[in-house]
Design a protein around this motif. Structure first.
Motif, short mmCIF file in Angstrom:
data_model
loop_
_atom_site.label_atom_id
_atom_site.label_comp_id
_atom_site.label_asym_id
_atom_site.label_seq_id
_atom_site.Cartn_x
_atom_site.Cartn_y
_atom_site.Cartn_z
N TYR A 138 -1.93 -3.32 -32.74
CA TYR A 138 -2.39 -4.40 -33.61
C TYR A 138 -3.87 -4.72 -33.51
O TYR A 138 -4.43 -5.32 -34.42
N TYR A 139 -4.52 -4.35 -32.44
CA TYR A 139 -5.80 -4.96 -32.11
C TYR A 139 -6.97 -4.21 -32.74
O TYR A 139 -6.94 -2.99 -32.89
N LYS A 140 -7.98 -4.94 -33.12
CA LYS A 140 -9.13 -4.38 -33.81
C LYS A 140 -9.77 -3.29 -32.95
O LYS A 140 -10.07 -3.50 -31.78
N PRO A 141 -10.00 -2.09 -33.52
CA PRO A 141 -10.56 -1.00 -32.74
C PRO A 141 -11.91 -1.37 -32.13
O PRO A 141 -12.75 -2.02 -32.75
N GLY A 142 -12.10 -0.93 -30.90
CA GLY A 142 -13.34 -1.19 -30.20
C GLY A 142 -13.37 -2.49 -29.44
O GLY A 142 -14.30 -2.72 -28.65
N THR A 143 -12.37 -3.36 -29.64
CA THR A 143 -12.36 -4.64 -28.93
C THR A 143 -11.84 -4.47 -27.51
O THR A 143 -11.17 -3.49 -27.18
N LEU A 144 -12.15 -5.46 -26.70
CA LEU A 144 -11.68 -5.44 -25.32
C LEU A 144 -10.16 -5.46 -25.25
O LEU A 144 -9.54 -4.77 -24.43
N LYS A 145 -9.52 -6.24 -26.13
CA LYS A 145 -8.05 -6.31 -26.14
C LYS A 145 -7.43 -4.94 -26.38
O LYS A 145 -6.45 -4.56 -25.74
N ALA A 146 -8.00 -4.21 -27.36
CA ALA A 146 -7.46 -2.89 -27.68
C ALA A 146 -7.61 -1.94 -26.49
O ALA A 146 -6.66 -1.23 -26.11
N LYS A 147 -8.78 -1.93 -25.89
CA LYS A 147 -9.04 -1.05 -24.75
C LYS A 147 -8.14 -1.38 -23.57
O LYS A 147 -7.53 -0.49 -22.95
N LEU A 148 -8.04 -2.67 -23.25
CA LEU A 148 -7.26 -3.08 -22.08
C LEU A 148 -5.77 -2.83 -22.29
O LEU A 148 -5.06 -2.49 -21.34
N CYS A 149 -5.28 -2.99 -23.53
CA CYS A 149 -3.86 -2.78 -23.77
C CYS A 149 -3.48 -1.32 -23.60
O CYS A 149 -2.49 -1.00 -22.93
N VAL A 150 -4.25 -0.41 -24.21
CA VAL A 150 -3.92 1.01 -24.10
C VAL A 150 -4.08 1.48 -22.65
O VAL A 150 -3.23 2.22 -22.13
N GLU A 151 -5.14 1.05 -21.98
CA GLU A 151 -5.30 1.39 -20.57
C GLU A 151 -4.17 0.79 -19.74
O GLU A 151 -3.60 1.46 -18.86
N GLY A 152 -3.83 -0.47 -20.03
CA GLY A 152 -2.76 -1.13 -19.31
C GLY A 152 -1.41 -0.46 -19.50
O GLY A 152 -0.58 -0.42 -18.58
N LEU A 153 -1.16 0.07 -20.70
CA LEU A 153 0.09 0.78 -20.97
C LEU A 153 0.26 1.94 -20.00
O LEU A 153 1.32 2.09 -19.35
N HIS A 154 -0.77 2.77 -19.86
CA HIS A 154 -0.67 3.93 -18.98
C HIS A 154 -0.59 3.52 -17.51
O HIS A 154 0.20 4.09 -16.74
N LEU A 155 -1.39 2.52 -17.13
CA LEU A 155 -1.33 2.05 -15.74
C LEU A 155 0.03 1.45 -15.42
O LEU A 155 0.56 1.63 -14.31
N THR A 156 0.61 0.74 -16.38
CA THR A 156 1.92 0.11 -16.16
C THR A 156 3.00 1.14 -15.92
O THR A 156 3.77 1.05 -14.94
N TYR A 157 3.09 2.15 -16.78
CA TYR A 157 4.15 3.14 -16.60
C TYR A 157 3.97 3.90 -15.29
O TYR A 157 4.97 4.20 -14.60
N ALA A 158 2.74 4.19 -14.93
CA ALA A 158 2.51 4.88 -13.65
C ALA A 158 2.96 3.99 -12.48
O ALA A 158 3.57 4.48 -11.52
N TYR A 159 2.67 2.69 -12.57
CA TYR A 159 3.05 1.77 -11.50
C TYR A 159 4.57 1.62 -11.44
O TYR A 159 5.16 1.63 -10.35
N LEU A 160 5.22 1.48 -12.60
CA LEU A 160 6.67 1.32 -12.62
C LEU A 160 7.35 2.55 -12.02
O LEU A 160 8.34 2.43 -11.28
N ASP A 161 6.85 3.73 -12.35
CA ASP A 161 7.44 4.95 -11.80
C ASP A 161 7.23 5.02 -10.29
O ASP A 161 8.15 5.38 -9.54
N LYS A 162 6.03 4.67 -9.84
CA LYS A 162 5.74 4.75 -8.40
C LYS A 162 6.61 3.78 -7.61
O LYS A 162 7.12 4.12 -6.53
N LYS A 163 6.79 2.57 -8.15
CA LYS A 163 7.55 1.54 -7.43
C LYS A 163 9.05 1.58 -7.74
O LYS A 163 9.81 0.78 -7.22
N LYS A 164 9.44 2.50 -8.66
CA LYS A 164 10.85 2.64 -9.05
C LYS A 164 11.40 1.32 -9.64
O LYS A 164 12.53 0.92 -9.35
N ILE A 165 10.57 0.67 -10.44
CA ILE A 165 10.99 -0.55 -11.14
C ILE A 165 11.69 -0.15 -12.43
O ILE A 165 11.14 0.64 -13.21
N PRO A 166 12.89 -0.65 -12.70
CA PRO A 166 13.61 -0.24 -13.91
C PRO A 166 12.87 -0.63 -15.18
O PRO A 166 12.33 -1.74 -15.29
#
Length: 451
Positions: A79-107
């Motif tokens: 949803y977020y306007k390209p180039g904005t901090l929200k857009a960058k942080l969300c996409v980066e956060g998506l990848h960091l989140t899945y990596a963290y969930l897998d490492k910690k075995k969080i369902p």
């Protein structure tokens, strides 16, 4: 591994530090036990394990409000306007989140999301949204051109066109917050629950040079001494900022989002998230279908003014907070611009059957007899004096040269999707803390791996 050896109880039941047992003061205190505050404290201690860091939270547990009262979606950044901090942080956060969930075995479940257009006007906006998502590098985003393509993913859903985001998922964000807290504790951090901050003062006596800030709070007006403070207060963030001389704006206005629950007999009809195309005329997204980790399906939310900052139902009223919100010029302007929308939301809150029209646009087979009232969350919406929804991060210091101004940093607004972006936000906040407080001398830059 001091924290892990202390107890075999589930994380959510772990008991945190008692002030009676405290025997040290702090280099940094983080105020707020929501996901942004805990993730930021974790990141700072991961970078600088020599620091003495504590989290204080006014409730009896972490993630007690926004972080524990949300739909549980892992957003992909469409949803977020390209180039904005929200857009960058969300996409980066998506990848960091899945990596963290897998490492910690969080369902979690990577169940995907459909954004469905049901008329020609929505199709035009959907195509714009598709271009926006591609510019944001949303992974594997696909445009579906027909109802047949839509129904290969959601067999009961109707629409003209849709966006399919297979990387969107669901998780229990309160559980994720508890894992961040366990990392923080393992690294030597302290967590004080039931500690509501009442006042900041300059330290008196011999410790003023080493620990210039005194925090007063807790049930018995207990004090903590610290060199620096990071406030991530969520629904209370503007009130905390005012205690150190910051302006009242942007003001936090609480909006409650109420959900309906789909009957178990119809839960099989929803495979993943089904969202509407956002209407730019209105300030909020609109109702959608959200599967949960426990198998339930939430429908909603609406958006109504909460009568207290942590008011999860109509009977939760704080007259002083309500009057303060109603008198705020920014809210008056917002309400006047969106009077019709706001009135409809209030009426639909009172009468469940009136919400069905929005839901039946996507799943016609669902009726008012298939739903009941469900949980609610409260959104800490930062609002400017001109009535604009503040859609970016706001950091603030108090005025003057006192330690209360120089050494207290307020994160006054961490906009949605704060949970998905939490690990990315934490990196940004840690950078700012290092800059503002001069943390990170070269000879001290040891780091540890918390996963």
């Amino acid at each position: 591994m001091r924290f892990l050896q202390r107890s075999n109880l589930p994380i959510i039941q772990q008991r945190y530090v008692s002030l009676r047992n405290r025997n040290k003061d702090y280099d940094l205190i983080v105020i707020g036990g929501g996901i942004v505050g805990v993730a930021s404290a974790r990141e700072i201690l991961q970078r600088h394990p020599y620091l003495r860091v504590a989290i204080v939270e006014k409730e009896a547990k972490l993630a007690a409000h926004q972080s524990g009262h949300n739909s549980g979606v892992i957003h992909a950044g469409i949803y977020y306007k390209p180039g904005t901090l929200k857009a960058k942080l969300c996409v980066e956060g998506l990848h960091l989140t899945y990596a963290y969930l897998d490492k910690k075995k969080i369902p979690y479940k990577k169940c995907g999301k459909l954004i469905v257009a049901t008329d020609n006007d929505e199709v035009k906006r959907l195509l714009d949204l598709y271009e926006r998502g591609k510019k944001n590098n949303v992974p594997h985003l696909t445009l579906l051109h027909s109802e047949d393509e839509i129904q290969k993913i959601e067999p009961f859903c109707q629409g003209l066109k849709a966006l399919w985001s297979p990387e969107t998922g669901i998780v229990d964000w309160a559980q994720v917050t508890q894992h961040y807290a366990m990392d923080f504790k393992t690294a030597g951090g302290d967590i004080f629950c039931n500690y509501k901050v009442q006042q900041f003062t300059e330290t008196k006596g011999e410790k003023i040079a080493a620990y210039p800030i005194t925090i007063h709070g807790g049930r018995n007006h207990q004090i903590l001494l610290t060199k620096n403070v990071l406030a991530c207060g969520g629904l209370q963030s503007d009130l905390l900022a005012e205690k150190t001389g910051c302006p009242r704006e942007p003001r936090i206005i609480p909006f409650r989002g109420e959900y309906l629950l789909l009957a178990k007999e119809k839960q099989h009809m929803i495979k993943g998230n089904i969202y509407p195309v956002p209407d730019p005329r209105f300030p909020f997204l609109g109702v959608h279908f959200t599967p949960r980790m426990d198998g339930s399906v939430w429908l909603g939310p609406n958006a109504v003014l909460a009568f207290k900052r942590e008011g999860y139902k109509w009977s939760d009223v704080n007259i002083f907070e309500l009057i303060d919100a109603l008198r705020y010029p920014g809210f008056i302007k917002l309400a006047s611009k969106n009077f019709g929308f706001g009135l409809k939301e209030i009426i639909k809150s009172a009468f469940i059957n009136l919400q069905m029209k929005d839901l039946q646009k996507f799943i016609p087979e669902i009726t008012e007899y298939d739903v009941c009232r469900g949980p609610a969350g409260v959104r800490a919406q930062a609002l400017s004096l001109t009535g604009e929804l503040v859609d970016d991060f706001v950091f603030d210091h108090g005025a003057g040269r006192s330690p209360l101004a120089k050494r207290i940093l307020h994160c006054r607004n961490a906009p949605s999707p704060g949970a998905t972006s939490s690990l990315a936000i934490a990196k940004m906040v840690a950078d700012k803390v290092e800059l503002e407080f001069g943390i990170g001398n070269k000879h001290c830059n040891r780091t540890i791996n918390l996963g």
